[in-house]
Design a protein around this motif. Structure first.
Motif, PDB file in Angstrom:
ATOM      1  N   MET A 209       0.820  -1.211   0.000  1.00 18.28           N
ATOM      2  CA  MET A 209       0.000   0.000   0.000  1.00 18.28           C
ATOM      3  C   MET A 209       0.856   1.264   0.000  1.00 18.28           C
ATOM      4  O   MET A 209       0.507   2.270  -0.629  1.00 18.28           O
ATOM      5  CB  MET A 209      -0.953  -0.022   1.191  1.00 18.28           C
ATOM      6  CG  MET A 209      -2.077  -1.045   1.029  1.00 18.28           C
ATOM      7  SD  MET A 209      -3.360  -0.948   2.296  1.00 18.28           S
ATOM      8  CE  MET A 209      -2.579  -1.878   3.618  1.00 18.28           C
ATOM      9  N   LEU A 210       1.983   1.220   0.695  1.00 16.14           N
ATOM     10  CA  LEU A 210       2.882   2.371   0.680  1.00 16.14           C
ATOM     11  C   LEU A 210       3.406   2.627  -0.726  1.00 16.14           C
ATOM     12  O   LEU A 210       3.606   3.780  -1.134  1.00 16.14           O
ATOM     13  CB  LEU A 210       4.035   2.153   1.663  1.00 16.14           C
ATOM     14  CG  LEU A 210       5.042   3.291   1.803  1.00 16.14           C
ATOM     15  CD1 LEU A 210       4.354   4.594   2.222  1.00 16.14           C
ATOM     16  CD2 LEU A 210       6.122   2.912   2.817  1.00 16.14           C
ATOM     17  N   ALA A 211       3.612   1.563  -1.499  1.00 12.95           N
ATOM     18  CA  ALA A 211       4.067   1.716  -2.877  1.00 12.95           C
ATOM     19  C   ALA A 211       3.039   2.464  -3.724  1.00 12.95           C
ATOM     20  O   ALA A 211       3.400   3.225  -4.631  1.00 12.95           O
ATOM     21  CB  ALA A 211       4.362   0.347  -3.495  1.00 12.95           C
ATOM     22  N   VAL A 212       1.752   2.273  -3.437  1.00 13.30           N
ATOM     23  CA  VAL A 212       0.719   3.007  -4.168  1.00 13.30           C
ATOM     24  C   VAL A 212       0.813   4.501  -3.847  1.00 13.30           C
ATOM     25  O   VAL A 212       0.708   5.353  -4.732  1.00 13.30           O
ATOM     26  CB  VAL A 212      -0.684   2.473  -3.814  1.00 13.30           C
ATOM     27  CG1 VAL A 212      -1.755   3.197  -4.625  1.00 13.30           C
ATOM     28  CG2 VAL A 212      -0.766   0.976  -4.059  1.00 13.30           C
ATOM     29  N   ALA A 213       1.004   4.809  -2.559  1.00 16.27           N
ATOM     30  CA  ALA A 213       1.144   6.215  -2.174  1.00 16.27           C
ATOM     31  C   ALA A 213       2.338   6.852  -2.871  1.00 16.27           C
ATOM     32  O   ALA A 213       2.261   7.986  -3.365  1.00 16.27           O
ATOM     33  CB  ALA A 213       1.282   6.318  -0.653  1.00 16.27           C
ATOM     34  N   ARG A 214       3.434   6.128  -2.938  1.00 14.34           N
ATOM     35  CA  ARG A 214       4.625   6.671  -3.597  1.00 14.34           C
ATOM     36  C   ARG A 214       4.390   6.847  -5.092  1.00 14.34           C
ATOM     37  O   ARG A 214       4.856   7.831  -5.685  1.00 14.34           O
ATOM     38  CB  ARG A 214       5.814   5.746  -3.334  1.00 14.34           C
ATOM     39  CG  ARG A 214       6.341   5.849  -1.907  1.00 14.34           C
ATOM     40  CD  ARG A 214       7.409   4.834  -1.619  1.00 14.34           C
ATOM     41  NE  ARG A 214       8.042   5.100  -0.326  1.00 14.34           N
ATOM     42  CZ  ARG A 214       8.647   4.189   0.421  1.00 14.34           C
ATOM     43  NH1 ARG A 214       8.694   2.920   0.001  1.00 14.34           N
ATOM     44  NH2 ARG A 214       9.202   4.516   1.566  1.00 14.34           N
ATOM     45  N   ALA A 215       3.672   5.913  -5.695  1.00 16.36           N
ATOM     46  CA  ALA A 215       3.354   6.048  -7.110  1.00 16.36           C
ATOM     47  C   ALA A 215       2.532   7.299  -7.370  1.00 16.36           C
ATOM     48  O   ALA A 215       2.612   7.898  -8.444  1.00 16.36           O
ATOM     49  CB  ALA A 215       2.615   4.813  -7.599  1.00 16.36           C
ATOM     50  N   ALA A 216       1.730   7.693  -6.385  1.00 11.99           N
ATOM     51  CA  ALA A 216       0.901   8.884  -6.512  1.00 11.99           C
ATOM     52  C   ALA A 216       1.631  10.158  -6.118  1.00 11.99           C
ATOM     53  O   ALA A 216       1.053  11.246  -6.174  1.00 11.99           O
ATOM     54  CB  ALA A 216      -0.359   8.724  -5.657  1.00 11.99           C
TER      55      ALA A 216
END
Length: 410
Positions: A209-216
């Motif tokens: 989920m943290l990877a999604v935040a970073r992608a955003a």
């Protein structure tokens, strides 16, 4: 009219698998095809917005100017443990959001209210995720659309077996102008940042989920270790249940073991008689034991006359305080195990392999994992055990639990 801050358009820098819309997205698509090939797919361990890209730099600069990204919604619509695992991603979003709204299901609301950085929680039952879904209705859809009015941007957090696209559609109908999520299905115009991951790799759910935040375009603030956390201060358990734990200092010295026998699904449950036996053997081994849970009949049976029974006595926040005061938590793969991780308490995890332990074991705290992870039910996602005799957990003995507690307390 709400000011449209330049930072709301940043964070769309991508490598390989992240698809973006708007000016940055159109320029990116001119260089790469809209649909990723197998070679273009990244894992959830790899951020798709690099810290050194101009887009990320623009986001940081916007945050430093105080402009931020407006009102940002973070959604995780299933259970309490899943919401707690979304904590690191939520804190990353909060670094640039002017206001952070968390969208949670009925089973996750109490956990969402404990997450640091959350300004407001909206509860909504998602028919495609909830364990006891109601029929889809115009009124239900209209309710969500009305309640998310004014949201500028949304980060949709899902497990590997869930789709973000139904919620993305509803948020588009509500006028949310930027939506970010993992999607291996073609999202059309539903997503602005599409993060594609290799779902054959078991990545810890918090990191996924943290990877999604970073992608955003959102990063954890400096000094944040990325572990689970809860909002402080926690309730003073001395007022309600401290007298049962020994009052005052004794409850703060990690002088007891918490046993939590209940789970959200029968397939994840260690037998009640084994819990009861383990409680007696833990007491015989010199431990004070506290039994927690919502099911009063179950906690009373497990505690018997050997342990303190807090069944039905605590709110979710009070349960966090009780677990924080413990030396160890004994629990299945259920919300309180993640609550223990969020308050830094080691866990003896009675883990049924219906979901992968590599994804959902307690994150960031010392853990002893018990249960046959290669049992026939492995990866089935079953809520009721599909194998006669429930062998993955029924073969775990109370002696193994006592030994694991010793290991974590010495």
């Amino acid at each position: 009219m709400r000011r449209r801050d330049p930072a709301a358009r940043c964070g769309c820098g991508r490598t390989n698998a992240t698809q973006c819309r708007g000016k940055a997205g159109r320029a990116a698509r001119a260089r790469k095809p809209a649909e990723p090939t197998t070679a273009q797919t990244t894992t959830a361990q790899t951020t798709t917005t690099e810290a050194g890209t101009p887009e990320a730099a623009a986001c940081r600069a916007a945050g430093e100017r105080g402009g931020g990204r407006g009102r940002v919604l973070v959604a995780r619509l299933d259970d309490a443990g899943d919401v707690l695992l979304a904590g690191p991603a939520t804190r990353a979003v909060r670094t640039l959001a002017d206001e952070l709204v968390f969208l949670a299901g009925p089973n996750g609301r109490a956990a969402a209210e404990l997450l640091p950085g959350v300004d407001r929680v909206i509860e909504w039952r998602a028919p495609w995720i909830d364990h006891s879904p109601t029929a889809v209705s115009n009124a239900q859809v209209a309710d969500l659309i009305a309640r998310v009015e004014g949201v500028d941007e949304a980060l949709l957090l899902t497990s590997f077996h869930q789709s973000a696209l139904p919620l993305a559609l509803l948020l588009r109908m509500a006028g949310v102008r930027r939506v970010c999520a993992i999607s291996n299905d073609y999202p059309g115009s539903l997503l602005d940042v599409r993060h594609v991951v290799d779902e054959t790799l078991d990545v810890p759910e918090a990191e996924r989920m943290l990877a999604v935040a970073r992608a955003a375009g959102f990063e954890l603030p400096p000094g944040d270790d990325g572990k689970l956390a809860v909002r402080r201060p926690l309730p003073d358990i001395g007022r309600e249940s401290g007298h049962l734990l020994g009052v005052g200092g004794a409850a703060d010295e990690r002088s007891y073991v918490v046993v939590h026998p209940g789970t959200s699904a029968p397939a994840r449950t260690w037998p009640a008689d084994r819990h009861r036996q383990a409680v007696r053997e833990l007491v015989d081994d010199g431990h004070r034991v506290v039994v927690t849970g919502k099911e009063r009949d179950l906690t009373a049976y497990v505690a018997c006359d050997a342990a303190v029974d807090l069944g039905g006595r605590t709110t979710f926040a009070e349960l966090a305080a009780v677990i924080e005061g413990a030396s160890v938590l004994v629990a299945g793969n259920t919300g309180p195990a993640h609550l223990a991780a969020a308050v830094g308490t080691p866990v003896v995890s009675l883990f049924a392999p219906v979901v992968p332990a590599a994804r959902w074991a307690p994150y960031g705290v010392p853990t002893v994992l018990l249960g046959d992870q290669q049992a026939p039910c492995s990866g089935s996602r079953a809520r009721t055990c599909p194998v006669a005799g429930h062998p993955c957990l029924s073969l775990v003995t109370s002696e193994q639990v006592v030994k694991a507690v010793r290991e974590l307390t010495q």
